[in-house]
Design an enzyme around this catalytic site. Structure first.
Site, PDB file in Angstrom:
ATOM      1  N   SER A 117       6.556  -2.694   5.232  1.00 28.48           N
ATOM      2  CA  SER A 117       6.190  -2.474   6.632  1.00 28.48           C
ATOM      3  C   SER A 117       7.337  -2.801   7.568  1.00 28.48           C
ATOM      4  CB  SER A 117       4.988  -3.357   6.984  1.00 28.48           C
ATOM      5  OG  SER A 117       4.748  -3.365   8.376  1.00 28.48           O
ATOM      6  N   TYR A 141       1.150 -11.111   8.371  1.00 31.76           N
ATOM      7  CA  TYR A 141       1.196  -9.818   7.702  1.00 31.76           C
ATOM      8  C   TYR A 141       2.638  -9.442   7.368  1.00 31.76           C
ATOM      9  CZ  TYR A 141       1.369  -4.762   7.150  1.00 31.76           C
ATOM     10  OH  TYR A 141       1.643  -3.500   6.687  1.00 31.76           O
ATOM     11  N   LYS A 145       4.644  -9.075   3.581  1.00 33.00           N
ATOM     12  CA  LYS A 145       5.355  -7.890   3.127  1.00 33.00           C
ATOM     13  C   LYS A 145       6.805  -8.213   2.764  1.00 33.00           C
ATOM     14  CE  LYS A 145       2.256  -4.675   3.114  1.00 33.00           C
ATOM     15  NZ  LYS A 145       1.889  -4.011   1.841  1.00 33.00           N
TER      16      LYS A 145
END
Length: 324
Positions: A117, A141, A145
């Protein structure tokens, strides 16, 4: 022998598009998905319902179907939720990836395309962000990643695993109505949902350091993203292959500009309201796509209008008929 790719999360919005692109390229696909957010109706290939946390199940599936590579898409992806539930994100995005890598090692599967991402970059201080830009994620998040990329890199050093990590920017649109984004966490579906309910769409933060005060993002059509996976697979033929690619359009649109495009495509008059900025949201992230274009010959083919139009026409009829 034809390649057979295991697609984790292949019943999801992006995963279903990737499966179709694999098939169009002449490869076979098998989907493993726990259906927590996926839709079995999207799956037209062999399917295993299960959690990638169960590495023995995953390894057995790899052996049964003679899997030659994995496209790993199964993950949690909501920035705001990750701020509230970091442990959930570390478990599902990091620990589960460890389990998948364990299964791959046991089944001797040596190729991986990883769904990463743009969130790995965090706050960006340049108009375009390239893959060599410092990675300083500002939410759990993005951290999960980035850790995922580290795990894969280290496993590759230890075992010879060939991999490509694709850093997605903002995914939108659909290739066909039955594969549309069913969630309501991405910007364009959120605007549709507000229209469906007769509400004003909410812009999260209106005082960001951007031209109109709203966040600026790079949007990529989901079909272009799916095709990037197929292009990345072709780059894994060489021993020791290890790649990191941005997958975006290289053009930024503000949240307000996107809402204006929805209004234009839908024929609605939309007056959004400005709410509080969400924690963990960077002001601007736009991809430098020179590396993937140069290395893979991949280029996006769809613009923002096509993304919004395809998504709008794929909505249930009550959305298209709702009041403006």
């Amino acid at each position: 022998m034809r390649d057979t790719w295991l697609v984790s999360g292949g019943a999801g919005y992006i995963g279903a598009h990737v499966v179709r692109s694999l098939q169009a390229a002449g490869a076979d696909a098998v989907v493993i998905d726990d259906l927590s957010t996926g839709d079995i109706g999207r799956v037209q290939v062999p399917f295993v319902e299960g959690d990638i946390a169960d590495w023995r199940l995953v390894a057995d599936t790899m052996r049964q179907y003679r899997i030659t590579g994995v496209v790993h898409l199964a993950a949690d992806k909501q920035v705001e939720e990750s701020m509230r539930e970091p442990l959930t994100y570390y478990r599902r995005n990091v620990v589960n990836l460890m389990q998948l890598l364990t299964a791959m090692a046991h089944a001797e599967v040596g190729r991986l395309v990883f769904s990463s991402s743009a969130a790995v970059y965090g706050m960006v201080d340049s108009p375009l962000v390239g893959e060599d830009h410092p990675t300083r994620p500002i939410n759990p998040y993005g951290e999960t990643k980035l850790i995922g990329e580290w795990l894969i890199r280290d496993q590759a050093r230890a075992t010879g695993l060939r991999f490509a990590a694709l850093r997605y920017f903002n995914v939108a649109g659909t290739a066909s109505p039955e594969l549309a984004d069913l969630g309501r966490t991405n910007l364009i579906p959120m605007v549709f949902d507000a229209l469906d309910r007769g509400d004003q769409p909410v812009i999260f933060g209106g005082q960001h350091p951007t031209p109109d005060g709203t966040c600026v993002r790079d949007f990529i059509h989901v079909q272009d993203l799916a095709d990037a996976h197929v292009a990345a697979i072709a780059a894994l033929d060489e021993p020791g292959a290890s790649h990191v690619f941005n997958v975006g359009c290289g053009r930024g649109y503000s949240v307000r500009e996107v809402i204006e495009m929805v209004a234009e495509v839908s024929g609605r008059s939309i007056e959004p309201r400005v709410g509080a900025a969400r924690p963990g949201d960077p002001a601007m992230v736009v991809a430098d796509t020179a590396r993937i274009s140069r290395t893979l010959g991949w280029h996006p083919r769809h613009d923002l209008r096509e993304m919004v139009r395809s998504a709008w026409h794929a909505q249930p009829r009550q959305v298209s008929a709702s009041r403006g």
